[in-house]
Design an enzyme around this catalytic site. Sequence first.
Site, PDB file in Angstrom:
ATOM      1  N   ASP A   1     -13.491  17.100 -29.525  1.00  0.00           N
ATOM      2  CA  ASP A   1     -13.661  16.015 -30.497  1.00  0.00           C
ATOM      3  C   ASP A   1     -13.188  16.512 -31.844  1.00  0.00           C
ATOM      4  O   ASP A   1     -13.194  17.716 -32.116  1.00  0.00           O
ATOM      5  CB  ASP A   1     -15.130  15.583 -30.605  1.00  0.00           C
TER       6      ASP A   1
ATOM      7  N   ASP B   1     -23.896  14.631 -31.284  1.00  0.00           N
ATOM      8  CA  ASP B   1     -24.054  15.936 -31.913  1.00  0.00           C
ATOM      9  C   ASP B   1     -25.478  15.994 -32.462  1.00  0.00           C
ATOM     10  O   ASP B   1     -26.011  14.993 -32.944  1.00  0.00           O
ATOM     11  CB  ASP B   1     -23.023  16.061 -33.038  1.00  0.00           C
TER      12      ASP B   1
END
Length: 376
Positions: A271, A92
């Site tokens: 996720d 990320d």
Amino acid sequence: MKFELQKTDSQTKARAGKITTDHGEILTPIFMPVGTAGTVKGVHTKELLEEVEAQIILGNTYHLYLRPGLDILEKAGGLHKFNGWDKPILTDSGGYQVFSLKEIRKITEEGVYFNSHIDGSKHLFTPEYVMDIQRVIGADIIMAFDECPPYPCDHEYARKSMHLTHRWLKRCVKRINETEPKYGHSQALFPIVQGSVFKDLRIQSAEFIASQDQPGNAIGGLSVGEPAEDMYEMLEIVNGILPESKPRYLMGVGTPENILEGIALGTDMFDCVMPTRNARNGMLFTTQGIINIRNKKWEDDFSPIDQELGGYVSTFYSKAYLKHLNKCQEMLAAQIASVHNLRFYLWLVGEARNHILAGDFAEWKPLAIKKLMQRL
């Protein structure tokens, strides 16, 4: 990175596919355990491989940048070498973490100025620098730097935020195109669709993101407090625009029900911290329903945590023993529960894939949600 679409369900938008990276293959739909600071909390790499059967894990740019820092990561040879995980990794960009700092950050066209949550030190994340950081981390899939608007926000804020994200994306793409990976394996950039819960903005953002022709695409700014119905509506709109030939990643989602509904709407990758966070609080997801291991009813239940799920942890330890460990606040309680919940999540997306391939996903999904979300 390559993506092969293997089958689409005839009654829903659910897809089964395969992502190929230099660190291995990922069968989709897939759930990715979150390893924010270079580790999935309380879970050994060997357990991720053998018990959880994870195919890809996450790292986070913001946290890894602060600790252990870029110097250590580069000396180690990247995150794969540092944590011993030799399968695919996604990072990320840190956008969500930076913007969650609120009072200690400032957004500008250049990037985001922020103070570290650890020691208060001052930092600047620009789109270019975030790409450079992810080059050092060395993940197989890297995320563009975006602004994640809060929920709720008004249309004008969401519009300006979306356009800022789009401008930053162009800078991310330029930086990636003019730099090379550090460790010899390829890195695929995923842009992020934004637009809050406004249909016109989501359409505009999805069209812009699709036009950038990157290896995959992500959907951000959902599961941030909006009703589930709004999330599903936005997801349906966006997935109807993003190209079928590339994987679609819904960031930060979610419950087993969210994931199955997301799969039905054409999403490939998920996720969430929920399986490990809830595990530390005594909540277990099982093939029979949801267990709060702190409840008295489990203190003399000597049956396995989940015989049907398989694996050593879920079939060896009893509910009574896990309740005892939890009550005593033993570290092992969180470890057992975390491994179990992650195995469940990987089992869940694996079952979804099997039913997509078998052609009966639409019939299976509502029955699975009803069973798996019941409280035991």
